[in-house]
Design a protein around this motif. Structure first.
Motif, PDB file in Angstrom:
ATOM      1  N   ALA A 235       0.838  -1.205   0.000  1.00  0.00           N
ATOM      2  CA  ALA A 235       0.000   0.000   0.000  1.00  0.00           C
ATOM      3  C   ALA A 235       0.870   1.252   0.000  1.00  0.00           C
ATOM      4  N   PRO A 236       1.658   1.470  -1.064  1.00  0.00           N
ATOM      5  CA  PRO A 236       2.607   2.594  -1.064  1.00  0.00           C
ATOM      6  C   PRO A 236       1.936   3.956  -1.014  1.00  0.00           C
ATOM      7  N   HIS A 237       0.792   4.110  -1.665  1.00  0.00           N
ATOM      8  CA  HIS A 237       0.142   5.421  -1.700  1.00  0.00           C
ATOM      9  C   HIS A 237      -0.431   5.787  -0.328  1.00  0.00           C
ATOM     10  N   LEU A 238      -1.020   4.817   0.340  1.00  0.00           N
ATOM     11  CA  LEU A 238      -1.544   5.090   1.677  1.00  0.00           C
ATOM     12  C   LEU A 238      -0.397   5.293   2.662  1.00  0.00           C
TER      13      LEU A 238
ATOM     14  N   GLY B 201      -1.369   0.730 -10.817  1.00  0.00           N
ATOM     15  CA  GLY B 201      -1.005  -0.627 -11.204  1.00  0.00           C
ATOM     16  C   GLY B 201       0.453  -0.953 -10.964  1.00  0.00           C
ATOM     17  N   GLY B 202       1.154  -0.157 -10.162  1.00  0.00           N
ATOM     18  CA  GLY B 202       2.552  -0.426  -9.858  1.00  0.00           C
ATOM     19  C   GLY B 202       3.429  -0.291 -11.081  1.00  0.00           C
ATOM     20  N   ASP B 203       4.285  -1.288 -11.323  1.00  0.00           N
ATOM     21  CA  ASP B 203       5.233  -1.174 -12.430  1.00  0.00           C
ATOM     22  C   ASP B 203       4.565  -1.279 -13.793  1.00  0.00           C
ATOM     23  N   LEU B 204       3.265  -1.590 -13.832  1.00  0.00           N
ATOM     24  CA  LEU B 204       2.540  -1.558 -15.106  1.00  0.00           C
ATOM     25  C   LEU B 204       2.203  -0.131 -15.519  1.00  0.00           C
ATOM     26  N   SER B 205       2.312   0.788 -14.578  1.00  0.00           N
ATOM     27  CA  SER B 205       1.944   2.177 -14.838  1.00  0.00           C
ATOM     28  C   SER B 205       3.172   2.995 -15.210  1.00  0.00           C
ATOM     29  N   SER B 206       2.971   3.970 -16.083  1.00  0.00           N
ATOM     30  CA  SER B 206       4.051   4.890 -16.423  1.00  0.00           C
ATOM     31  C   SER B 206       4.226   5.965 -15.360  1.00  0.00           C
TER      32      SER B 206
ATOM     33  N   ALA C 210       3.621   5.343 -11.610  1.00  0.00           N
ATOM     34  CA  ALA C 210       3.169   4.491 -10.515  1.00  0.00           C
ATOM     35  C   ALA C 210       2.958   5.244  -9.212  1.00  0.00           C
ATOM     36  N   ARG C 211       3.645   6.377  -9.029  1.00  0.00           N
ATOM     37  CA  ARG C 211       3.517   7.112  -7.769  1.00  0.00           C
ATOM     38  C   ARG C 211       2.265   7.978  -7.717  1.00  0.00           C
ATOM     39  N   VAL C 212       1.613   8.179  -8.843  1.00  0.00           N
ATOM     40  CA  VAL C 212       0.357   8.932  -8.844  1.00  0.00           C
ATOM     41  C   VAL C 212      -0.700   8.115  -8.107  1.00  0.00           C
ATOM     42  N   ASP C 213      -1.420   8.768  -7.224  1.00  0.00           N
ATOM     43  CA  ASP C 213      -2.457   8.095  -6.445  1.00  0.00           C
ATOM     44  C   ASP C 213      -3.790   8.238  -7.168  1.00  0.00           C
ATOM     45  N   GLY C 214      -4.154   7.219  -7.932  1.00  0.00           N
ATOM     46  CA  GLY C 214      -5.391   7.259  -8.700  1.00  0.00           C
ATOM     47  C   GLY C 214      -6.640   7.228  -7.856  1.00  0.00           C
ATOM     48  N   ALA C 215      -6.520   6.889  -6.569  1.00  0.00           N
ATOM     49  CA  ALA C 215      -7.699   6.852  -5.712  1.00  0.00           C
ATOM     50  C   ALA C 215      -8.157   8.244  -5.301  1.00  0.00           C
ATOM     51  N   ILE C 216      -7.268   9.232  -5.372  1.00  0.00           N
ATOM     52  CA  ILE C 216      -7.651  10.598  -5.004  1.00  0.00           C
ATOM     53  C   ILE C 216      -7.414  11.588  -6.144  1.00  0.00           C
ATOM     54  N   ALA C 217      -7.005  11.094  -7.306  1.00  0.00           N
ATOM     55  CA  ALA C 217      -6.796  11.982  -8.450  1.00  0.00           C
ATOM     56  C   ALA C 217      -8.141  12.376  -9.041  1.00  0.00           C
ATOM     57  N   PRO C 218      -8.431  13.666  -9.198  1.00  0.00           N
ATOM     58  CA  PRO C 218      -9.725  14.086  -9.758  1.00  0.00           C
ATOM     59  C   PRO C 218      -9.857  13.669 -11.221  1.00  0.00           C
ATOM     60  N   ARG C 219     -10.992  13.036 -11.541  1.00  0.00           N
ATOM     61  CA  ARG C 219     -11.292  12.619 -12.902  1.00  0.00           C
ATOM     62  C   ARG C 219     -12.775  12.855 -13.163  1.00  0.00           C
ATOM     63  N   GLN C 220     -13.159  12.920 -14.444  1.00  0.00           N
ATOM     64  CA  GLN C 220     -14.565  13.140 -14.769  1.00  0.00           C
ATOM     65  C   GLN C 220     -15.408  11.940 -14.364  1.00  0.00           C
ATOM     66  N   ALA C 221     -16.564  12.225 -13.790  1.00  0.00           N
ATOM     67  CA  ALA C 221     -17.364  11.195 -13.135  1.00  0.00           C
ATOM     68  C   ALA C 221     -18.176  10.331 -14.091  1.00  0.00           C
ATOM     69  N   GLY C 222     -18.398  10.780 -15.335  1.00  0.00           N
ATOM     70  CA  GLY C 222     -19.258  10.010 -16.216  1.00  0.00           C
ATOM     71  C   GLY C 222     -20.660   9.888 -15.647  1.00  0.00           C
TER      72      GLY C 222
END
Length: 723
Positions: free
Chosen positions: A263-266, A328-333, A335-347
């Motif tokens: 759990a690196p981001h947490l 996704g860890g090393d699958l991501s370009s 990896a340190r970005v925290d996608g759980a709190i990154a703002p994105r469009q809600a659809g």
């Protein structure tokens, strides 16, 4: 032979004799083994799961790299044997001072000092440990004087009166510096050889012992020393092997990977102090499975341009976060970005809250017919023309079908009924703190997710839906460390139940997704997917009777995906997690709240089949009929078509005041409905009303014959009245 009357020797002996008187007390005050061990601190901080299992390790202290204190029983026997053979071969025979060795070193010190050569040492391991424990006894300059050695001897004798030999060895190995910033055997073993101290062999032990005499010595010199050490401790090992291993171990900067990294981001969010061991609400098994599920599906979706993802799992009752995967860890370009709190469009993921408000306000029911036909909405930026995902329109559909099949036009029409300001306010109450702009900024697109949210807030808002409209914040640490938590009701339990029932209805989503899709789980569940504009964000969020799971996939760069919808992108990951969470326990459908009414309802004409439907008290009906005069694309509940919410109407200074008119429009038409602006009532003529505009800010109301509010729209008139 040198006489004792030699001035240099006399001064050394005199200093040593004086030292005895002044340093015995200091030696007696050295700490106990228990005190040394308890005061030992690591440079790392450790994140623990709810059961105490390690989740993630993060370095906090930049000055030194020091890991755990390692008991002697967990150290390879080769290490202790090599250390004793090279540094103190009579360690188990003396009482802290090897007098014969010290005497030889003292005599050698005199000779070599007199002729300018470097003196050889005579310190035992216990004496060296005393120097680690008391800086005053440590090395000063390039070598120790006879006085310093005598001081160390006194401290060593004191140590051995209260410490055991194994304790001395254990403390020595844990406190010694090995290479650069590596302090302690655990850091040295992991940093140089990538293994725990228990796994060190004779060659690695020789290298570590060689480093004790010069932690920052050149690799060639360390290799030479290590060969000498090996000759004493393990003569069967070839020097060439030791030399080659030394070269590899000391080549360039060492790279120590975190021993735990679930759990690196947490961990980055919660860990702040060296040596900290912070307990969390996460479950290591759930976290591990979530990581594996995300990585597996990201690998499958890579050819469709999907590179990143995030997962959040919550306990419905407590708000405890059970899994938190930021990338996704090393699958991501990135990896340190925290996608759980990154703002994105809600659809489309905000639609359930919109319909919950409409049902809670008794503006709609699950059986109400809404209009799924083309519509153009005037905005400051031009005409807004919402369309469904499949570019098709279905005419009259019930709210159940509109929400279950995620139809866009009915949602936009419902937003006009509820009001953007109310919906925006409710979303803020649900914890969407990324909606920082005024409600008019978002306009009608707010119904379709034209606003940035993050996965953690979105999943927690769905948890509020699972809890019947009651919001509470998510929690990362056990309740004992947080005290009381905030709790508030955003919409009623009855409305929450109706929306939940729709989201769990396979038939309701069949129009868009078919009966068989990843949302159709083996256990009871309610879920909603969402896809943002240009397929940049893909969501699936839903809950069972115990858990809420949120999944996002996309690209941190904002690059669009290729032919990926909520059902094909995030939903399969969501389904796998639901099945894992309920592998051994059932998920039970919620019981209807008290007072909620279930009765059969029919439609005229039969746009949908008869069925049993849930109604908030006072809204129940047995027949939903299209109003007289309404066309096939109309809805049974009229709403204002023009002006659009937040429309700005400009007066024309070249037209006389009494000739300027605004024509309001609404559909479908109900007998007796009327228009109202403030205290002024306007007559309705087949869904239209004419009004003479004046500068100002207004709210236009559409009411039924019995005075019930049907729709409301805020708008503004700008300009000046001609004189």
């Amino acid at each position: 032979m040198i006489a004792y009357s030699h001035p240099r020797l006399r001064s050394l002996i005199a200093a040593a004799m004086v030292s005895v008187a002044f340093h015995v007390a200091a030696a007696e005050s050295l700490p106990s083994f228990a005190e040394v061990k308890s005061s030992y601190g690591t440079s790392e901080a450790l994140l623990l799961d709810r059961h105490g299992a390690p989740l993630s390790e993060v370095r906090i202290d930049p000055r030194v790299r020091q890991l755990d204190w390692i008991p002697l029983a967990d150290v390879s026997p080769a290490v202790a044997a090599t250390l004793i053979a090279a540094e103190d071969k009579r360690f188990f025979e003396h009482g802290g001072v090897d007098w014969s060795g010290l005497a030889g070193a003292a005599w050698d010190s005199v000779w070599r000092t007199l002729d300018g050569r470097r003196a050889r040492g005579g310190s035992t391991l216990t004496m060296q440990l005393a120097g680690m424990l008391d800086p005053a006894l440590a090395l000063a300059g390039s070598s120790r004087t006879l006085t310093q050695k005598w001081d160390q001897a006194q401290a060593a004798l004191a140590l051995e009166r209260t410490w055991t030999k194994p304790q001395i060895l254990e403390a020595y190995l844990n406190l010694a510096s090995y290479r650069g910033e590596l302090r302690g055997l655990d850091a040295a073993a992991h940093g140089l050889f990538g293994k725990a101290p228990a796994g060190l062999d004779a060659r690695e032990a020789a290298i570590l012992v060689a480093l004790l005499r010069g932690p920052n010595a050149p690799a060639a010199l360390v290799a030479q020393r290590a060969c000498s050490v090996t000759a004493l401790s393990a003569p069967e090992v070839a020097c060439e092997e030791v030399r080659a291993m030394t070269t590899v171990a000391l080549a360039g900067a060492y790279r120590m990977r975190a021993r735990w990294n679930l759990a690196p981001h947490l961990a980055a969010k919660l860990l702040k102090s060296p040596g900290e061991r912070k307990a969390t609400t996460l479950d290591a098994d759930v976290q591990r499975y979530a990581i594996e599920a995300l990585r597996q599906h990201l690998a499958e979706l890579a050819e469709r341009g999907v590179g990143d993802g995030a997962i959040v799992v919550l306990d419905n009752a407590t708000g405890e976060v059970l899994a938190y995967v930021g990338s996704g860890g090393d699958l991501s370009s990135a990896a340190r970005v925290d996608g759980a709190i990154a703002p994105r469009q809600a659809g489309s993921t905000l639609k359930p809250f919109l319909y919950a408000l409409a049902i809670d306000s008794r503006l709609l029911t699950a059986a109400s017919l809404v209009d799924d036909s083309p519509v153009a909405i005037a905005t400051e930026r031009g005409m807004y023309v919402p369309q469904n995902y499949d570019r098709q329109f279905r005419g009259m559909v019930s709210v159940r079908t509109a929400l279950g099949s995620s139809l866009n036009v009915p949602a936009v029409r419902t937003l006009g009924l509820v009001g953007i300001d109310r919906f925006h306010g409710a979303l803020r109450q649900l914890g969407f703190d990324t909606l920082t702009e005024p409600d008019e900024y978002y306009g009608a697109s707010l119904a379709l997710g034209g606003a940035d949210v993050n996965l953690l807030a979105l999943a927690n808002a769905y948890r509020a839906l699972a809890n019947g409209g009651m919001y509470g914040p998510p929690r990362f640490v056990p309740a004992g460390g947080t005290g009381t938590t905030e709790s508030r009701r955003v919409f009623g339990a009855q409305a929450g139940f109706v929306v939940t029932d729709i989201l769990s209805d396979r038939g309701a989503r069949a129009a868009s997704f078919g009966l068989e899709n990843p949302l159709a789980t083996r256990v009871w569940s309610a879920a909603k997917t969402g896809t943002s504009k240009d397929m940049r964000d893909n969501w699936c969020v839903g809950f069972t009777s115990r858990y809420t799971v949120g999944v996002w996939v996309g690209n941190f760069s904002g690059a669009p995906m290729h032919d990926v919808s909520g059902v094909t992108g995030a939903a399969p990951i969501w389904r796998d997690l639901i099945h894992r969470l309920h592998a051994t326990e059932p998920s039970v459908a919620p019981l209807a709240p008290n007072g909620l009414i279930e009765q059969e309802v029919a439609f005229e004409p039969a746009v949908e089949t008869e069925r049993d439907e849930w109604f908030v008290p006072g809204t129940q009906t047995r027949l939903v009929a299209i109003a007289a005069g309404a066309n096939a694309g109309s809805a049974v509940t009229p709403h204002i078509r023009y002006p659009a919410p937040e429309t700005i109407i400009a007066l024309d200074p070249d037209i006389a005041d009494d000739h300027q008119r605004v024509v309001f429009q609404a559909s479908p038409v109900l007998p007796g409905m009327r228009w109202r602006i403030g205290d002024t009532e306007l007559a309705d003529v087949r869904g239209r009303a004419v009004w003479s505009p004046l500068p100002g800010t207004y709210t236009l109301l559409l009411e039924s014959a019995d005075g019930q509010a049907l729709s409301s729209v805020p708008f503004e008139v700008r300009g000046s009245i001609a004189r």
